[in-house]
Design a protein around this motif. Structure first.
Motif, PDB file in Angstrom:
ATOM      1  N   ASN A  66      -4.690   9.669  -4.305  1.00 48.74           N
ATOM      2  CA  ASN A  66      -3.263   9.349  -4.401  1.00 48.74           C
ATOM      3  C   ASN A  66      -2.799   8.364  -3.333  1.00 48.74           C
ATOM      4  OD1 ASN A  66      -0.779   9.673  -5.831  1.00 48.74           O
ATOM      5  ND2 ASN A  66       0.008  10.932  -4.159  1.00 48.74           N
ATOM      6  N   GLN A  67      -3.733   7.600  -2.751  1.00 45.45           N
ATOM      7  CA  GLN A  67      -3.366   6.587  -1.771  1.00 45.45           C
ATOM      8  C   GLN A  67      -4.052   5.260  -2.098  1.00 45.45           C
ATOM      9  OE1 GLN A  67      -1.202   6.699   1.003  1.00 45.45           O
ATOM     10  NE2 GLN A  67      -0.543   8.608   0.029  1.00 45.45           N
ATOM     11  N   VAL A  68      -3.318   4.178  -1.902  1.00 46.58           N
ATOM     12  CA  VAL A  68      -3.852   2.830  -2.081  1.00 46.58           C
ATOM     13  C   VAL A  68      -3.865   2.137  -0.726  1.00 46.58           C
ATOM     14  CG1 VAL A  68      -3.538   0.587  -3.182  1.00 46.58           C
ATOM     15  CG2 VAL A  68      -3.011   2.687  -4.454  1.00 46.58           C
ATOM     16  N   SER A  69      -5.012   1.553  -0.369  1.00 46.72           N
ATOM     17  CA  SER A  69      -5.134   0.830   0.893  1.00 46.72           C
ATOM     18  C   SER A  69      -5.759  -0.532   0.633  1.00 46.72           C
ATOM     19  CB  SER A  69      -5.976   1.623   1.900  1.00 46.72           C
ATOM     20  OG  SER A  69      -7.263   1.886   1.369  1.00 46.72           O
TER      21      SER A  69
ATOM     22  N   ILE B  46      -8.894  -7.171  -1.794  1.00 51.48           N
ATOM     23  CA  ILE B  46      -9.635  -6.025  -2.312  1.00 51.48           C
ATOM     24  C   ILE B  46      -8.847  -4.788  -1.921  1.00 51.48           C
ATOM     25  CG2 ILE B  46     -11.787  -4.725  -2.316  1.00 51.48           C
ATOM     26  CD1 ILE B  46     -13.241  -7.230  -1.447  1.00 51.48           C
ATOM     27  N   ARG B  47      -8.391  -4.048  -2.912  1.00 54.47           N
ATOM     28  CA  ARG B  47      -7.638  -2.818  -2.676  1.00 54.47           C
ATOM     29  C   ARG B  47      -8.507  -1.624  -3.069  1.00 54.47           C
ATOM     30  NH1 ARG B  47      -2.250  -4.392  -3.554  1.00 54.47           N
ATOM     31  NH2 ARG B  47      -1.529  -2.450  -2.585  1.00 54.47           N
ATOM     32  N   TYR B  48      -8.196  -0.468  -2.501  1.00 56.59           N
ATOM     33  CA  TYR B  48      -8.959   0.745  -2.805  1.00 56.59           C
ATOM     34  C   TYR B  48      -7.988   1.878  -3.087  1.00 56.59           C
ATOM     35  CZ  TYR B  48     -12.338   4.567  -2.381  1.00 56.59           C
ATOM     36  OH  TYR B  48     -13.122   5.664  -2.623  1.00 56.59           O
ATOM     37  N   ALA B  49      -8.162   2.542  -4.245  1.00 56.07           N
ATOM     38  CA  ALA B  49      -7.285   3.632  -4.664  1.00 56.07           C
ATOM     39  C   ALA B  49      -8.087   4.922  -4.765  1.00 56.07           C
ATOM     40  CB  ALA B  49      -6.644   3.308  -6.010  1.00 56.07           C
TER      41      ALA B  49
ATOM     42  N   ALA C 207       2.669   2.172  -4.570  1.00 53.01           N
ATOM     43  CA  ALA C 207       1.859   0.964  -4.416  1.00 53.01           C
ATOM     44  C   ALA C 207       2.184  -0.070  -5.491  1.00 53.01           C
ATOM     45  CB  ALA C 207       0.379   1.323  -4.470  1.00 53.01           C
ATOM     46  N   SER C 208       2.089  -1.336  -5.110  1.00 53.37           N
ATOM     47  CA  SER C 208       2.328  -2.425  -6.058  1.00 53.37           C
ATOM     48  C   SER C 208       1.180  -3.421  -5.975  1.00 53.37           C
ATOM     49  CB  SER C 208       3.659  -3.119  -5.759  1.00 53.37           C
ATOM     50  OG  SER C 208       3.670  -3.635  -4.435  1.00 53.37           O
ATOM     51  N   PHE C 209       1.021  -4.221  -7.034  1.00 51.46           N
ATOM     52  CA  PHE C 209      -0.110  -5.134  -7.151  1.00 51.46           C
ATOM     53  C   PHE C 209       0.372  -6.487  -7.659  1.00 51.46           C
ATOM     54  CE2 PHE C 209      -1.494  -0.818  -7.623  1.00 51.46           C
ATOM     55  CZ  PHE C 209      -2.663  -0.744  -6.893  1.00 51.46           C
ATOM     56  N   THR C 210      -0.414  -7.512  -7.348  1.00 52.12           N
ATOM     57  CA  THR C 210      -0.152  -8.847  -7.866  1.00 52.12           C
ATOM     58  C   THR C 210      -1.387  -9.360  -8.595  1.00 52.12           C
ATOM     59  OG1 THR C 210       1.425  -9.409  -6.117  1.00 52.12           O
ATOM     60  CG2 THR C 210       0.400 -11.236  -7.285  1.00 52.12           C
TER      61      THR C 210
ATOM     62  N   ASP D 299       0.847  -1.186   0.000  1.00 52.70           N
ATOM     63  CA  ASP D 299       0.000   0.000   0.000  1.00 52.70           C
ATOM     64  C   ASP D 299       0.887   1.242   0.000  1.00 52.70           C
ATOM     65  OD1 ASP D 299      -2.322  -1.467   0.027  1.00 52.70           O
ATOM     66  OD2 ASP D 299      -2.540  -1.421   2.207  1.00 52.70           O
ATOM     67  N   GLY D 300       0.240   2.401  -0.155  1.00 55.32           N
ATOM     68  CA  GLY D 300       0.990   3.650  -0.149  1.00 55.32           C
ATOM     69  C   GLY D 300       0.484   4.587  -1.222  1.00 55.32           C
TER      70      GLY D 300
END
Length: 452
Positions: A191-194, A185-188, A153-156, A147-148
């Motif tokens: 400018n932040q990803v959590s 489940i990520r949320y963007a 932020a990075s994803f798989t 996250d960040g």
């Protein structure tokens, strides 16, 4: 004449001149300041004569005036933003989607307004581009679950996308083992990803397929394919929206749920069932079958359809259904009063045959079509997973390749849409800005297709 006499003559002459000047009355004074006349507005030419969104036009002529509020400029009938006027030069910024057409200048208001049309029309040009929206930048595909900020932020293996009305993006990541951390489940937003939910932290989910928001966006419905683990088929989280969801509860312990969608008008929740290609509706606390997808032979039904996407049009009366397992896209109707589907038939694709071909209807072919979404004109866009491209389907079934090279050619290339490359794109949805966002599975990124 001696010097003294010359001085006396000069002095007398000066006195006489002064007396003459001061004896003149005010009404005899002549004002030599040039008169400023308004004149009739006219046009000569403008430049440039072609361009795209936000192109600034310089429109030349005369007597336009300097009051910007009294000047309008249109291109193809669409208002441009007038940014300045000097009397003989107007600058105006072209609006998005103006299109090609006549360039007009309107000076004045009401009955006093005068309208002029330039002799040559404007050629509106667009260029579609592909860029990386989220994910580690660079040439190499890098997976991760950090996250960040958007830059960090990075994803798989992202596989499904959903925008909310506030411009926040929900991202479903794949995962079917402890090595990849299971699904998330990520949320963007902002400018932040959590991270909202990790499958590895819940006994209910392991392989999340899709999510849907309730009409009020205070509930998040989750489709979980329990064939890969976990006990929940459909679940719900509640909260105030955005990143504020918690309390995962199972609504249906059923394996093989591969999609979920909220009806845009009624708010009804529908889910797609993999094993026998049924669509179920959630009502009165239970899920009830409402329609089964047909096969390619009249009177027969599909099996193991892997319904990967259900898309209603904005009116709520038209529906598109993507069968990933059968490599076809269905089109049908929905009656909101009776709650029934009708006229569901194959719009595009060759039933049970994987391939890559553009064309009309069943002459076209796909290879694992996945998430789909509609544009404002009613065209359907589909992530064609194993063909590594995005396909476009018109309402009457004409299929073309919209982005990516297709035919199994994969890669990671941003830039003009004609040369861009994807690697197993699986999710897509239009954002509030009109751009098309793509979950690029094996590139571990969210890509953005936009008009430059």
């Amino acid at each position: 004449m001696n010097t003294l006499q010359e001085q006396i003559v000069r002095y007398v002459t000066l006195v006489v001149c002064c007396l003459v000047i001061f004896s003149c009355s005010d009404d005899e004074h002549v004002d030599v300041t040039p008169e400023i006349t308004e004149g009739i507005p006219s046009i000569t030419y403008y430049t440039p004569t072609e361009g795209g969104k936000s192109t600034v036009l310089s429109l030349y002529g005369s007597h336009f005036g300097t009051d910007i509020s009294r000047i309008r400029v249109t291109v193809n009938g669409v208002l441009a933003e007038v940014t300045n006027t000097t009397g003989n030069l107007i600058t105006a910024r072209i609006a998005e989607g103006s299109g090609s057409g006549e360039v007009k200048v309107i000076v004045g208001e009401g009955e006093e307004a005068v309208e002029f049309t330039y002799g040559n029309g404007f050629n509106y040009k667009t260029r579609m581009m592909v860029a990386t929206y989220l994910g580690v930048p660079g040439d190499e595909a890098v997976g991760g679950k950090e996250d960040g900020s958007f830059e960090e932020a990075s994803f798989t293996k992202p596989r499904y996308l959903l925008w909310n009305r506030n411009g926040g993006l929900y991202i479903i990541e794949e995962g079917n083992s402890s090595a990849t951390g299971y699904s998330s489940i990520r949320y963007a937003s902002g400018n932040q990803v959590s991270t909202l939910l990790k499958g590895s932290q819940s006994s209910l989910v392991q392989r999340i397929r899709a999510v849907a928001l309730s009409g009020t966006e205070d509930s998040l419905f989750i489709a979980n394919d329990t064939n890969a683990g976990g006990s929940m088929g459909v679940g719900i989280m509640t909260g105030s929206g955005g990143a504020d969801f918690s309390g995962l509860t199972s609504l249906w312990d059923q394996s093989g749920i591969t999609s979920v969608v909220s009806h845009p008008v009624t708010g009804e929740i529908f889910v797609g069932y993999h094993s026998d290609a049924w669509i179920y509706r959630y009502e009165n606390g239970s899920f009830n079958p409402v329609v089964r997808l047909p096969a390619d032979t009249e009177g027969t039904f599909s099996d193991k359809g892997n319904i990967n996407s259900i898309v209603f049009d904005t009116s709520g009366t038209g529906v598109y259904i993507v069968s990933k397992a059968k490599n076809v896209i269905y089109k049908g109707n929905y009656d909101m009063l009776s709650g029934t589907f009708s006229g569901i038939s194959i719009l595009a694709g060759t039933y049970e045959q994987a391939g890559y071909a553009d064309g009309m209807g069943t002459a076209a072919s796909f290879d694992e079509p996945s998430q789909a979404d509609l544009d404002r004109e009613g065209n359907l866009y589909v992530a064609d997973r194993k063909n590594h491209c995005i396909r476009k389907i018109t309402p009457d079934g004409v299929v073309t390749t919209y982005a990516g090279k297709g035919g199994g050619l994969s890669g990671l290339v941003d830039g003009p849409i004609e040369t861009a490359e994807f690697n197993h794109p699986e999710g897509l949805q239009f954002g509030l800005d009109g751009a098309l966002y793509v979950a690029d599975y094996w590139n571990h990124r969210i890509r953005k297709i936009y008009e430059q």
